[in-house]
Design a protein around this motif. Structure first.
Motif, PDB file in Angstrom:
ATOM      1  N   SER A   1      -2.005  -8.599  10.516  1.00 50.11           N
ATOM      2  CA  SER A   1      -1.667  -7.212  10.817  1.00 50.11           C
ATOM      3  C   SER A   1      -0.373  -6.781  10.134  1.00 50.11           C
ATOM      4  O   SER A   1       0.603  -7.526  10.103  1.00 50.11           O
ATOM      5  CB  SER A   1      -1.534  -7.031  12.332  1.00 50.11           C
ATOM      6  OG  SER A   1      -1.118  -5.712  12.645  1.00 50.11           O
ATOM      7  N   PRO A   2      -0.335  -5.557   9.587  1.00 55.13           N
ATOM      8  CA  PRO A   2       0.885  -5.060   8.934  1.00 55.13           C
ATOM      9  C   PRO A   2       1.986  -4.708   9.927  1.00 55.13           C
ATOM     10  O   PRO A   2       3.136  -4.533   9.538  1.00 55.13           O
ATOM     11  CB  PRO A   2       0.394  -3.810   8.187  1.00 55.13           C
ATOM     12  CG  PRO A   2      -0.803  -3.363   8.959  1.00 55.13           C
ATOM     13  CD  PRO A   2      -1.454  -4.613   9.474  1.00 55.13           C
TER      14      PRO A   2
ATOM     15  N   ASP B   1      -5.167  -2.637   4.683  1.00 55.77           N
ATOM     16  CA  ASP B   1      -3.979  -3.446   4.466  1.00 55.77           C
ATOM     17  C   ASP B   1      -4.300  -4.503   3.419  1.00 55.77           C
ATOM     18  O   ASP B   1      -5.464  -4.900   3.255  1.00 55.77           O
ATOM     19  CB  ASP B   1      -3.522  -4.132   5.766  1.00 55.77           C
ATOM     20  CG  ASP B   1      -2.201  -4.865   5.599  1.00 55.77           C
ATOM     21  OD1 ASP B   1      -1.306  -4.334   4.918  1.00 55.77           O
ATOM     22  OD2 ASP B   1      -2.078  -5.993   6.118  1.00 55.77           O
TER      23      ASP B   1
ATOM     24  N   GLY C   1      -2.192  -7.969   1.123  1.00 52.40           N
ATOM     25  CA  GLY C   1      -0.982  -8.745   0.976  1.00 52.40           C
ATOM     26  C   GLY C   1      -1.270 -10.141   0.484  1.00 52.40           C
ATOM     27  O   GLY C   1      -2.370 -10.428  -0.026  1.00 52.40           O
TER      28      GLY C   1
END
Length: 248
Positions: free
Chosen positions: A124-125, A244, A246
């Motif tokens: 989760s961001p 999201d 990453g």
């Protein structure tokens, strides 16, 4: 005279047994770490026959202590195979991990129960609080170059809820897992007061992407809808897209 040929065989079997009983477990641990990208076994002790690690970490996600014991029957098929047990309040389960004669690593029959918070917050961001019960089932997984090449599995989240920063009842959420061109892919679907659908992916290099479409029902409060407007992108039909990406 005819029984003499059995002596070298018995000697080889005895040597193998002594090897399994006396070789430190750290040898097997380092071998598995080389075969699985992102795997780390901390404070390993025991022997090649049975051992344990105080903590197992996968891609930065701590899963607590693990213990393992050798399965003897696969040795007849030239496979080094272990049954392992994960023992942590947030992650408990067991399965089978092994390696074939050619060095091909695999895992199968993994069944685990875990708390959703550590898993959700790993991707989760922003920090979130969740509730519900999560069950992970992996029928089979073959590793190629340290990453899942073939995978068949499922992640079930029953009574799924987001508690903070917004309160969302997601009902039963299911993610089917499979390998796809060097990428681990999960297809997500769920039906609750707020329906959810989408996918997530993780590459061999550790890059991940998350795309979730949330559609609140008529009974969902305006405060929750306003929260979705804050964290998501508005889509036709009253849905909101949360994305999201990453690197792990």
């Amino acid at each position: 005279m005819k029984a003499y040929w059995r002596l070298p065989l018995a000697g080889a079997a005895a040597y193998l047994l002594i090897l399994l009983i006396t070789v430190p477990a750290d040898y097997a641990g380092k071998l598995l770490e080389r075969k699985a990208i992102g795997l780390e076994l901390q404070s390993v002790n025991g022997t090649l026959f049975s051992g344990k690690a105080d903590r197992v970490v996968i891609r930065g996600l701590g899963l607590g202590p693990v213990s393992w014991s050798l399965r003897l029957l696969p040795l007849l098929l030239a496979r080094l195979e272990y049954r392992f047990i994960l023992k942590d309040p947030a992650f408990q389960g067991e399965g089978v991990v092994g390696m074939g004669l050619g060095g091909q690593a695999y895992l199968h029959d993994l069944q685990a129960e875990l708390q959703p918070d550590p898993l959700v917050n790993h991707f989760s961001p922003l920090p979130v609080q969740t509730s519900g019960d999560v069950r992970l089932l992996i029928e089979s997984m073959d590793l190629g170059d340290g990453f899942p090449r073939e995978l068949s599995g499922r992640l079930d989240w029953t009574d799924a809820q987001l508690v903070e920063p917004v309160a969302l009842s997601l009902g039963h959420v299911e993610a089917t897992l499979h390998g796809e061109a060097g990428t681990l892919v999960g297809r997500v679907r769920g039906s609750g007061e707020t329906a959810v659908s989408g996918d997530f992916s993780l590459t061999r290099e550790g890059d991940y992407k998350l795309n979730l479409l949330l559609k609140p029902g008529a009974s969902v409060s305006t405060d929750i809808v306003d929260g979705l407007k804050t964290f998501g992108q508005t889509r036709p039909g009253g849905a909101y897209l949360i994305t999201d990406s990453g690197h792990l």
